[in-house]
Design a protein around this motif. Sequence first.
Motif, short mmCIF file in Angstrom:
data_model
loop_
_atom_site.label_atom_id
_atom_site.label_comp_id
_atom_site.label_asym_id
_atom_site.label_seq_id
_atom_site.Cartn_x
_atom_site.Cartn_y
_atom_site.Cartn_z
N LYS A 137 0.81 -1.22 0.00
CA LYS A 137 0.00 0.00 0.00
C LYS A 137 0.85 1.27 0.00
N GLY A 138 2.18 1.10 0.08
CA GLY A 138 3.07 2.25 0.06
C GLY A 138 3.06 3.09 1.31
N VAL A 139 2.69 2.50 2.45
CA VAL A 139 2.59 3.26 3.70
C VAL A 139 3.55 2.74 4.77
N LEU A 140 4.52 1.94 4.38
CA LEU A 140 5.40 1.29 5.35
C LEU A 140 6.09 2.29 6.27
N ASN A 141 6.41 3.48 5.76
CA ASN A 141 7.14 4.45 6.57
C ASN A 141 6.28 5.57 7.13
N LYS A 142 4.97 5.38 7.10
CA LYS A 142 4.08 6.30 7.79
C LYS A 142 4.15 6.02 9.30
N LEU A 143 4.06 7.06 10.09
CA LEU A 143 4.18 6.89 11.54
C LEU A 143 3.12 5.94 12.08
N TRP A 144 1.89 6.09 11.64
CA TRP A 144 0.82 5.24 12.15
C TRP A 144 1.06 3.77 11.81
N ALA A 145 1.66 3.55 10.59
CA ALA A 145 1.94 2.18 10.17
C ALA A 145 3.04 1.55 11.03
N VAL A 146 4.07 2.32 11.34
CA VAL A 146 5.16 1.82 12.19
C VAL A 146 4.63 1.53 13.59
N LEU A 147 3.71 2.36 14.06
CA LEU A 147 3.13 2.12 15.38
C LEU A 147 2.32 0.82 15.41
N THR A 148 1.65 0.49 14.30
CA THR A 148 0.92 -0.79 14.26
C THR A 148 1.89 -1.96 14.30
N LEU A 149 3.05 -1.79 13.66
CA LEU A 149 4.07 -2.84 13.72
C LEU A 149 4.57 -3.02 15.15
N CYS A 150 4.78 -1.91 15.85
CA CYS A 150 5.22 -1.99 17.24
C CYS A 150 4.18 -2.70 18.10
N ALA A 151 2.91 -2.36 17.86
CA ALA A 151 1.83 -3.00 18.62
C ALA A 151 1.78 -4.50 18.35
N HIS A 152 2.01 -4.86 17.09
CA HIS A 152 2.01 -6.28 16.69
C HIS A 152 3.05 -7.05 17.49
N ALA A 153 4.20 -6.43 17.73
CA ALA A 153 5.27 -7.10 18.47
C ALA A 153 5.05 -7.03 19.98
N VAL A 154 4.52 -5.91 20.46
CA VAL A 154 4.38 -5.71 21.91
C VAL A 154 3.38 -6.70 22.52
N VAL A 155 2.30 -7.01 21.80
CA VAL A 155 1.26 -7.89 22.35
C VAL A 155 1.82 -9.26 22.76
N PRO A 156 2.48 -10.02 21.85
CA PRO A 156 3.02 -11.31 22.30
C PRO A 156 4.15 -11.17 23.31
N MET A 157 4.95 -10.10 23.18
CA MET A 157 6.04 -9.89 24.13
C MET A 157 5.50 -9.65 25.54
N ALA A 158 4.44 -8.86 25.64
CA ALA A 158 3.85 -8.58 26.96
C ALA A 158 3.24 -9.84 27.57
N LEU A 159 2.54 -10.61 26.76
CA LEU A 159 1.90 -11.82 27.27
C LEU A 159 2.93 -12.85 27.73
N ILE A 160 4.02 -12.98 26.97
CA ILE A 160 5.06 -13.93 27.36
C ILE A 160 5.83 -13.43 28.58
N HIS A 161 5.96 -12.12 28.70
CA HIS A 161 6.57 -11.54 29.91
C HIS A 161 5.75 -11.91 31.15
N LEU A 162 4.42 -11.89 31.02
CA LEU A 162 3.56 -12.23 32.14
C LEU A 162 3.71 -13.69 32.56
N GLN A 163 4.19 -14.53 31.62
CA GLN A 163 4.46 -15.93 31.94
C GLN A 163 5.81 -16.09 32.64
N GLY A 164 6.60 -15.00 32.66
CA GLY A 164 7.91 -15.04 33.29
C GLY A 164 9.04 -15.43 32.36
#
Length: 376
Positions: A137-164
Amino acid sequence: MKDFARSLRFYFKNTDVILWLLTIASIGYSFLLIASMQRSGSYNYLRSQSVAAAVGLAAAVLISNSDYEFFIRKWYFAAGIAAALTVLVFIFGIRVNGTDDTAWIEIFGGYTIQPSEFIKICFIITFTKHLSVLKSKGVLNKLWAVLTLCAHAVVPMALIHLQGDDGTVLIFGFIFLTMTFLSGVKLRYFAALGAAAAAAVPVIWNFVFNDEHRSRMLALFDLDGNAMTGYGWQQYQGKLSIASGGLFGSGLFNGSRVKYGIVPEQENDFILTVAGEELGFVGCILLFALLLLIIIRTIELSKNTVDFDGKMICAGVFSLIASQAVINIGMVLGLFPVVGITLPLISSGGSSVMSTLICVGLVQSVYSKNKYTNLK
């Protein structure tokens, strides 16, 4: 018999034989080290590792014969599997001997799996799809798009952190950074992320880390005198074992420290100490070379891949294997704190070896598809 031989030749002709040979050689090396360390106890680690390797190789061959683009198109299956595995850990998760996190599920007969190892694969697939959609879509370097990528990574990282399981959280972080960087996300976002991470260090130290985390960090510098008696004991003994091996080691099945299990978890996170004591510096270099060649081969296959999705799959697998190898070796040598990361294809651990072999299968699928495309 002739048909089988013909099919086998056709299969290896359409996959990367070098990567297969390096992978199988690494598994063979693992079997030798595990067979030797079994002298220190009664549990048959070699049997469970052999079963896991056989299942993993079968899955890798099956996946290598499949179209990796199918897995990306059906990314929601990977997302669903990851979500289900995460929920199962919170409901049925247990802590196994030698660990401090509730990140395993008992399946049958006392055998356990570590779901986070397979969630890594699901993440590589779903993150590849995410990057691909944004790039198309040509939006890879839009700020909102990068933030969605960060959210995509943070969700599993946070859940696995809660497992210790903070060691696995680190691996997710490296996969995220590698794939986003190689996808073409601009450096300014990485600079901003680095600045934010640096600013967050005091908060993480005081409010995210617990006493155990801080003790493991301090053990690297022996600031609290625990290198001999506390959280630094495992690393201290590991370094002694490696140093005792000298150039050529005491010989396979001859190491006295291996026999008496001086180093805790020597079959798993600290398998390098077995190689160091019994096969010496030469044995360690051979082990490093096998893993390094697998990493380099994955990079080469990525460079020769014509499509974006295939490159991202290879980038994710490269980052997974490379980050685990570097962190594990650094752990054993006392350069990094102990965070419970296995040495890919070498450490005893069914979930680890199976997930790594599945990743190899994905890379082989990328190679096979792109080789066919190039021929056309």
